[in-house]
Structure formats: structure tokens, C-alpha cells
Design an enzyme around this catalytic site. Structure first.
Site, PDB file in Angstrom:
ATOM      1  N   SER A 157      -3.048 -10.591  -4.981  1.00 34.16           N
ATOM      2  CA  SER A 157      -4.008 -11.070  -3.986  1.00 34.16           C
ATOM      3  C   SER A 157      -5.072 -10.007  -3.778  1.00 34.16           C
ATOM      4  CB  SER A 157      -3.302 -11.317  -2.653  1.00 34.16           C
ATOM      5  OG  SER A 157      -2.218 -12.188  -2.825  1.00 34.16           O
ATOM      6  N   LYS A 180       2.479  -8.290 -13.603  1.00 37.63           N
ATOM      7  CA  LYS A 180       2.528  -8.611 -12.171  1.00 37.63           C
ATOM      8  C   LYS A 180       2.416 -10.123 -12.042  1.00 37.63           C
ATOM      9  CE  LYS A 180       0.568  -7.409  -7.685  1.00 37.63           C
ATOM     10  NZ  LYS A 180       0.658  -6.261  -6.781  1.00 37.63           N
ATOM     11  N   ASP A 208       0.805  -1.246   0.000  1.00 31.72           N
ATOM     12  CA  ASP A 208       0.000   0.000   0.000  1.00 31.72           C
ATOM     13  C   ASP A 208       0.829   1.283   0.000  1.00 31.72           C
ATOM     14  OD1 ASP A 208      -2.591  -0.816  -0.274  1.00 31.72           O
ATOM     15  OD2 ASP A 208      -2.998  -0.939   1.879  1.00 31.72           O
ATOM     16  N   GLY A 258       5.900  -5.743  -8.011  1.00 33.42           N
ATOM     17  CA  GLY A 258       6.010  -6.797  -7.017  1.00 33.42           C
ATOM     18  C   GLY A 258       4.747  -6.920  -6.189  1.00 33.42           C
ATOM     19  N   GLY A 266       2.269   2.512  -2.683  1.00 36.43           N
ATOM     20  CA  GLY A 266       2.016   3.236  -3.933  1.00 36.43           C
ATOM     21  C   GLY A 266       2.690   2.646  -5.154  1.00 36.43           C
TER      22      GLY A 266
HETATM   23  N1  LIG Z   1       0.537   9.812  -4.922  1.00 37.43           N
HETATM   24  C1  LIG Z   1      -0.693   9.376  -4.612  1.00 37.43           C
HETATM   25  N2  LIG Z   1      -1.748  10.215  -4.625  1.00 37.43           N
HETATM   26  C2  LIG Z   1      -2.991   9.788  -4.300  1.00 37.43           C
HETATM   27  N3  LIG Z   1      -3.307   8.531  -3.951  1.00 37.43           N
HETATM   28  C3  LIG Z   1      -2.296   7.640  -3.917  1.00 37.43           C
HETATM   29  C4  LIG Z   1      -0.950   8.015  -4.237  1.00 37.43           C
HETATM   30  N4  LIG Z   1      -0.173   6.920  -4.102  1.00 37.43           N
HETATM   31  C5  LIG Z   1      -0.983   5.915  -3.717  1.00 37.43           C
HETATM   32  N5  LIG Z   1      -2.257   6.337  -3.602  1.00 37.43           N
HETATM   33  C6  LIG Z   1      -3.429   5.520  -3.187  1.00 37.43           C
HETATM   34  O1  LIG Z   1      -3.038   4.752  -2.060  1.00 37.43           O
HETATM   35  C7  LIG Z   1      -3.539   3.429  -2.141  1.00 37.43           C
HETATM   36  C8  LIG Z   1      -2.376   2.427  -2.133  1.00 37.43           C
HETATM   37  O2  LIG Z   1      -1.571   2.643  -3.298  1.00 37.43           O
HETATM   38  P1  LIG Z   1      -1.176   1.467  -4.282  1.00 37.43           P
HETATM   39  O3  LIG Z   1      -2.357   0.597  -4.571  1.00 37.43           O
HETATM   40  O4  LIG Z   1      -0.499   2.080  -5.437  1.00 37.43           O
HETATM   41  O5  LIG Z   1      -0.157   0.664  -3.349  1.00 37.43           O
HETATM   42  P2  LIG Z   1       0.643  -0.684  -3.685  1.00 37.43           P
HETATM   43  O6  LIG Z   1       2.002  -0.538  -3.107  1.00 37.43           O
HETATM   44  O7  LIG Z   1       0.539  -0.982  -5.127  1.00 37.43           O
HETATM   45  O8  LIG Z   1      -0.178  -1.769  -2.842  1.00 37.43           O
HETATM   46  P3  LIG Z   1      -0.155  -3.394  -3.024  1.00 37.43           P
HETATM   47  O9  LIG Z   1       0.936  -3.864  -2.141  1.00 37.43           O
HETATM   48  O10 LIG Z   1      -1.524  -3.795  -2.538  1.00 37.43           O
HETATM   49  O11 LIG Z   1       0.060  -3.715  -4.470  1.00 37.43           O
HETATM   50  C9  LIG Z   1      -4.382   3.385  -3.405  1.00 37.43           C
HETATM   51  O12 LIG Z   1      -5.724   3.652  -3.065  1.00 37.43           O
HETATM   52  C10 LIG Z   1      -3.810   4.508  -4.252  1.00 37.43           C
HETATM   53  O13 LIG Z   1      -4.740   5.042  -5.167  1.00 37.43           O
HETATM   54 MG   LIG Z   2      -0.232  -2.655  -6.085  1.00 35.95          MG
END
Ligand SMILES: Nc1ncnc2c1ncn2[C@@H]1O[C@H](COP(=O)(O)OP(=O)(O)OP(=O)(O)O)[C@@H](O)[C@H]1O
Ligand SMILES: [Mg+2]
Length: 227
Positions: free
Chosen positions: A42, A38, A13, A118, A15
């Protein structure tokens, strides 16, 4: 020859998907044939027709305009929102390294620049039954370099530098760091950026503001980070 890069982060989470979407969009907007892959997702979302949508792939494909169905961009889709190893223990269909390699190669055959996201942070068990596969085994098998996505909030120096050190200790190149939800006007975040670079020795190649719609990076430089 097609090239790839692996996107990891200091945790789940943080980003990865958001930043990856902007990164692939940047390339595609510049006319580069860029794709997304990817290995294991999950927490897929059930659709009205009973199918399971891989949300990360859907977001990236939609944002970046990749002409593919989201399910074509992910090898293993699990319903349970837990680490892939645990989801597979519940649901079956454990990850096979040979399928990941095949699907990644197919992605390279379709796209010139493949950005692979990842699962979770860098220490993530992907399969843990009679076979053991960690996320880093996949990165090494595919011979990829990495970009680390990190927050710049309080605690980020520790989380980001530890992630970089772990990758390097396991022989995985770190090509750069991207700070997400970055606020340059916050004196602590600005210092975190400086200290993360100073201690890790890895450059912060981009900083993404909250709700950013574009990745602020030179396209040719971005392409040079792929291998
Ligand atoms: N720069 C940003 N501005 C606004 N919202 C963001 C930003 N970065 C991330 N988010 C929001 O935060 C949440 C988590 O981001 P994201 O899904 O990209 O994480 P992730 O690392 O891919 O998570 P996962 O491990 O589940 O794949 C999402 O709802 C995303 O839209
Ligand atoms: Mg993700």
C-alpha cells in the site's frame, strides 16, 4: 529445491524493508540466487510517467541488486497508504489467495532463496469483504517460517515477545528475531536484547545498527533459516 522465509515485524515502519534489503544483499553478494517477494503493498509512489512504483520492492531490488523490475516483485499494488484490506475496499482489486500462491511459486522457480516481506505487523487484514484474509493465512498457506524484525528501544520487550507468541499460537514457526536500529552501547537496548531472548526463547540472529550497509550474520547460517 528453492526455499523461502517470511519477514514480519512488531509494526509498520519498523524496518522490514531495510533489513530485508540487507539480508538479500548478503545472500546475493555471496553468489546466492536470492530474490524478494511482497504480496500486497500500500502507498505506492506515483511516477512522472503516471505509473505507480512499489517503493519497498524498488529499495530491495536496488540495494540487493536483484535483476527485476520492482513491479514484478509485488502481486498487489495499492495507492492508498492504509492496510491492504482498506485500500482494496477503496480501489478495488482485492487480494486473491490463488494469485499469491501462484506468484510466490513463480518466485521460487526464479530464485533459490526467496525473502517475502509482510505488510504492517503480524495482525494485518489483507482482504475483508465477502472473503476474509489475514496476513497469517498467507504465511500458513505458503508454509513459511518467519523472522521478526523489532526495535530494541523502550517498549520492545512487550512488542517483540507478543509478536513471537502470536505467531507461535497460530502455529507459525519463528526462526529468529532481528533487532533494527540497534545501539549496543545503550545499556537498556543491550538488556532488551537479552530479555527478549530469555522470555521468548527465540534467538536474536542479527542486530542492525542505524544506517548499516551490511547484515552482520554468517551466510550459511542465514541460509539455514530458510525452509
Ligand atoms: N537501520 C536503519 N538505518 C537507517 N534507516 C532505517 C533503518 N531501518 C529503517 N530505516 C528507515 O526507516 C523507515 C521505515 O523502514 P522500512 O521502510 O524498512 O519499514 P517497514 O517495516 O518495511 O515499513 P512498511 O510496514 O511500510 O513496509 C525507512 O525510511 C527506512 O529507510
Ligand atoms: Mg516495507
Amino acid at each position: 529445491m528453492s526455499k523461502g522465509i517470511f519477514i514480519t515485524a512488531t509494526g509498520t515502519d519498523v524496518g522490514k524493508t531495510y533489513v530485508t534489503a540487507l539480508l538479500v544483499k548478503k545472500l546475493r553478494d555471496a553468489g546466492v540466487n536470492a530474490g524478494y517477494y511482497k504480496a500486497a503493498l500500500s502507498g505506492a509512489e506515483e511516477q512522472p510517467d503516471g505509473s505507480w512504483l512499489p517503493g519497498d520492492a524498488a529499495f530491495v531490488a536496488q540495494t540487493a541488486g536483484i535483476p527485476a523490475k520492482p513491479e514484478e516483485l509485488v502481486s498487489y499494488i495499492y495507492k492508498t497508504a492504509v492496510s491492504p484490506h482498506l485500500a482494496a475496499l477503496r480501489e478495488g482489486n482485492p487480494v486473491e489467495m490463488s494469485k499469491i500462491v501462484r506468484d510466490y511459486q513463480a518466485s521460487l522457480a526464479t530464485y533459490d532463496y526467496v525473502t517475502m516481506e509482510g505488510s504492517g505487523g503480524i495482525i494485518c487484514p489483507i482482504r475483508w469483504d465477502e472473503q476474509h484474509i489475514l496476513l497469517e493465512d498467507i504465511i500458513k498457506e505458503l508454509g513459511l517460517g518467519t523472522l521478526v524484525i523489532s526495535s530494541a528501544a523502550l517498549g520492545s520487550i512487550n512488542a517483540c515477545v507478543l509478536t513471537v507468541y502470536y505467531l507461535q499460537q497460530h502455529g507459525i514457526p519463528v526462526r529468529g528475531i532481528i533487532l533494527n536500529n540497534y545501539d549496543a552501547d545503550d545499556f537498556m537496548q543491550a538488556d532488551n536484547k537479552r530479555m527478549i531472548e530469555a522470555i521468548s526463547g527465540v534467538p536474536v540472529v542479527a542486530a542492525v545498527k542505524p544506517n548499516a550497509q551490511e547484515l552482520d550474520i554468517d551466510v550459511q547460517f542465514l541460509q539455514s533459516l530458510f525452509k
